[in-house]
Design a protein around this motif. Structure first.
Motif, PDB file in Angstrom:
ATOM      1  N   THR A 149      70.602 -58.065 -44.532  1.00  0.00           N
ATOM      2  CA  THR A 149      70.574 -58.984 -43.133  1.00  0.00           C
ATOM      3  C   THR A 149      71.762 -58.372 -42.441  1.00  0.00           C
ATOM      4  O   THR A 149      72.806 -58.581 -43.226  1.00  0.00           O
ATOM      5  N   ASP A 150      71.621 -57.859 -41.179  1.00  0.00           N
ATOM      6  CA  ASP A 150      73.007 -57.572 -40.443  1.00  0.00           C
ATOM      7  C   ASP A 150      73.979 -56.656 -41.024  1.00  0.00           C
ATOM      8  O   ASP A 150      75.232 -56.774 -41.195  1.00  0.00           O
ATOM      9  N   VAL A 151      73.416 -55.765 -41.786  1.00  0.00           N
ATOM     10  CA  VAL A 151      74.263 -54.727 -42.523  1.00  0.00           C
ATOM     11  C   VAL A 151      73.697 -53.164 -42.342  1.00  0.00           C
ATOM     12  O   VAL A 151      72.519 -52.968 -42.134  1.00  0.00           O
ATOM     13  N   GLN A 152      74.623 -52.260 -42.086  1.00  0.00           N
ATOM     14  CA  GLN A 152      74.540 -50.726 -41.967  1.00  0.00           C
ATOM     15  C   GLN A 152      74.688 -50.171 -43.207  1.00  0.00           C
ATOM     16  O   GLN A 152      75.895 -50.180 -43.425  1.00  0.00           O
ATOM     17  N   VAL A 153      73.769 -49.954 -44.088  1.00  0.00           N
ATOM     18  CA  VAL A 153      73.939 -49.582 -45.549  1.00  0.00           C
ATOM     19  C   VAL A 153      74.656 -47.994 -45.229  1.00  0.00           C
ATOM     20  O   VAL A 153      73.856 -47.175 -44.967  1.00  0.00           O
ATOM     21  N   GLY A 154      75.539 -47.917 -46.137  1.00  0.00           N
ATOM     22  CA  GLY A 154      75.996 -46.726 -46.213  1.00  0.00           C
ATOM     23  C   GLY A 154      75.378 -45.869 -47.217  1.00  0.00           C
ATOM     24  O   GLY A 154      74.831 -44.747 -46.976  1.00  0.00           O
ATOM     25  N   THR A 155      75.199 -46.455 -48.096  1.00  0.00           N
ATOM     26  CA  THR A 155      74.522 -45.520 -49.460  1.00  0.00           C
ATOM     27  C   THR A 155      73.746 -46.636 -50.044  1.00  0.00           C
ATOM     28  O   THR A 155      73.791 -47.609 -50.531  1.00  0.00           O
ATOM     29  N   LEU A 156      72.323 -46.092 -50.045  1.00  0.00           N
ATOM     30  CA  LEU A 156      71.270 -46.619 -50.803  1.00  0.00           C
ATOM     31  C   LEU A 156      70.601 -46.245 -52.178  1.00  0.00           C
ATOM     32  O   LEU A 156      70.534 -45.009 -52.199  1.00  0.00           O
ATOM     33  N   ALA A 157      70.815 -46.925 -53.187  1.00  0.00           N
ATOM     34  CA  ALA A 157      70.242 -46.692 -54.408  1.00  0.00           C
ATOM     35  C   ALA A 157      68.774 -47.137 -54.124  1.00  0.00           C
ATOM     36  O   ALA A 157      68.297 -48.103 -54.063  1.00  0.00           O
ATOM     37  N   VAL A 158      67.800 -46.057 -54.407  1.00  0.00           N
ATOM     38  CA  VAL A 158      66.338 -46.056 -54.216  1.00  0.00           C
ATOM     39  C   VAL A 158      65.702 -45.907 -55.347  1.00  0.00           C
ATOM     40  O   VAL A 158      65.798 -45.027 -56.168  1.00  0.00           O
ATOM     41  N   PRO A 159      64.816 -47.144 -55.814  1.00  0.00           N
ATOM     42  CA  PRO A 159      64.184 -46.915 -56.954  1.00  0.00           C
ATOM     43  C   PRO A 159      62.983 -45.841 -56.562  1.00  0.00           C
ATOM     44  O   PRO A 159      62.177 -45.660 -55.589  1.00  0.00           O
ATOM     45  N   ALA A 160      63.048 -45.201 -57.605  1.00  0.00           N
ATOM     46  CA  ALA A 160      62.023 -43.894 -57.650  1.00  0.00           C
ATOM     47  C   ALA A 160      60.611 -44.191 -58.583  1.00  0.00           C
ATOM     48  O   ALA A 160      59.556 -43.552 -57.850  1.00  0.00           O
ATOM     49  N   GLY A 161      60.563 -44.893 -59.557  1.00  0.00           N
ATOM     50  CA  GLY A 161      59.423 -44.975 -60.204  1.00  0.00           C
ATOM     51  C   GLY A 161      59.309 -46.412 -61.044  1.00  0.00           C
ATOM     52  O   GLY A 161      60.382 -47.014 -61.504  1.00  0.00           O
ATOM     53  N   ALA A 162      58.285 -47.235 -60.775  1.00  0.00           N
ATOM     54  CA  ALA A 162      58.298 -48.427 -61.635  1.00  0.00           C
ATOM     55  C   ALA A 162      56.766 -49.153 -61.587  1.00  0.00           C
ATOM     56  O   ALA A 162      56.115 -48.740 -60.691  1.00  0.00           O
ATOM     57  N   PRO A 163      56.604 -49.863 -62.367  1.00  0.00           N
ATOM     58  CA  PRO A 163      55.268 -50.444 -62.319  1.00  0.00           C
ATOM     59  C   PRO A 163      54.871 -51.382 -61.297  1.00  0.00           C
ATOM     60  O   PRO A 163      53.874 -51.951 -60.788  1.00  0.00           O
ATOM     61  N   TRP A 164      56.216 -51.881 -60.598  1.00  0.00           N
ATOM     62  CA  TRP A 164      55.996 -52.888 -59.257  1.00  0.00           C
ATOM     63  C   TRP A 164      55.984 -51.942 -58.055  1.00  0.00           C
ATOM     64  O   TRP A 164      55.964 -52.764 -57.100  1.00  0.00           O
ATOM     65  N   LEU A 165      56.123 -50.698 -57.972  1.00  0.00           N
ATOM     66  CA  LEU A 165      56.053 -50.080 -56.644  1.00  0.00           C
ATOM     67  C   LEU A 165      55.175 -49.041 -56.510  1.00  0.00           C
ATOM     68  O   LEU A 165      54.593 -48.390 -57.553  1.00  0.00           O
ATOM     69  N   LYS A 166      54.984 -48.472 -55.516  1.00  0.00           N
ATOM     70  CA  LYS A 166      54.030 -46.916 -55.115  1.00  0.00           C
ATOM     71  C   LYS A 166      54.997 -46.431 -53.948  1.00  0.00           C
ATOM     72  O   LYS A 166      55.678 -47.149 -53.269  1.00  0.00           O
ATOM     73  N   ILE A 167      54.776 -45.140 -54.069  1.00  0.00           N
ATOM     74  CA  ILE A 167      55.641 -44.277 -53.301  1.00  0.00           C
ATOM     75  C   ILE A 167      55.635 -44.702 -51.771  1.00  0.00           C
ATOM     76  O   ILE A 167      56.721 -44.617 -51.102  1.00  0.00           O
ATOM     77  N   SER A 168      54.391 -45.125 -51.206  1.00  0.00           N
ATOM     78  CA  SER A 168      54.644 -45.490 -49.703  1.00  0.00           C
ATOM     79  C   SER A 168      55.476 -46.745 -49.486  1.00  0.00           C
ATOM     80  O   SER A 168      55.987 -46.736 -48.499  1.00  0.00           O
TER      81      SER A 168
END
Length: 224
Positions: A149-168
């Motif tokens: 919250t209330d942060v402009q993220v400069g660099t984001l580490a993005v999860p690319a693949g896992a049992p808990w996510l889908k690409i959407s």
């Protein structure tokens, strides 16, 4: 600040020769040359994000280095230290952090966000998880889509693949954060083709927010 991406979810941040280790787990090659550690952050207790051996490799040459993690990790470390085959000596001390906490370790200011791991399945317990914002620049949410919250993220580490996510969900996450830069993490469960597919989606979402995508591979370095 220099970022080195290791395999899977492990990252090293370095400022002036002092290093911050984040999530060195079982899918990451055994750590070496760990001198100069200022702190360790473990986002949650799953073994692909920490192991007793990886932690020991840091502590052996950095006695007393602070370790920041949620309560579930503190309990897991205590359990591992009590095993008959665990190395002798006192268990590592974990400083428990929660959503909203801020700590300073050497040249690193760490702000923590979120409370729980993303749901894998209703039959699997949901564990503690915290995301970490490093020096108001790099944000890594662990195994969650928690948005700081209330942060402009400069660099984001993005999860690319896992049992808990889908690409959407990954695309929506990047679009919501709108980082200036992004790179993939949590990708060792993917084939080469799967990595390329996820990278393309993350890149497109990052560029939609006028950001730049860096397809970092294990061992790659990025100056932040």
């Amino acid at each position: 600040m220099k970022l080195t991406k290791l395999e899977h979810a492990a990252l090293i941040l370095e400022v002036g020769g002092q290093k911050l280790y984040i999530d060195p787990g079982s899918f990451t090659t055994a750590l070496t040359e760990t001198a100069g550690a200022a702190a360790v952050v473990i986002t949650h207790e799953h073994p692909d994000h920490w192991t007793p051996d990886q932690l020991r490799r840091i502590l052996e040459v950095n006695e007393g280095v602070p370790i920041y993690a949620p309560a579930g990790v503190a309990a897991a470390v205590a359990t591992a230290s009590a095993r008959d085959d665990a190395p002798r000596g006192p268990p590592p001390h974990i400083t428990v952090v929660r959503d909203g906490d801020t700590v300073t370790a050497g040249p690193f200011t760490l702000r923590f966000f979120g409370q729980t791991h993303a749901v894998i399945h209703e039959s699997i317990p949901v564990v503690d998880n915290v995301g970490v914002l490093v020096n108001e620049e790099l944000y890594y949410a662990g195994d969650s889509f928690t948005i700081p919250t209330d942060v402009q993220v400069g660099t984001l580490a993005v999860p690319a693949g896992a049992p808990w996510l889908k690409i959407s969900e990954v695309i929506d996450y990047v679009l919501a954060v709108r980082p200036r830069r992004s790179f993939p993490t949590h990708e060792m469960v993917l084939s080469r083709a799967g990595k390329d597919l996820s990278n393309a989606r993350i890149k497109a979402a990052t560029q939609q927010g006028d950001g730049e995508f860096f397809p970092l591979e294990p061992g790659d370095v990025l100056d932040l």
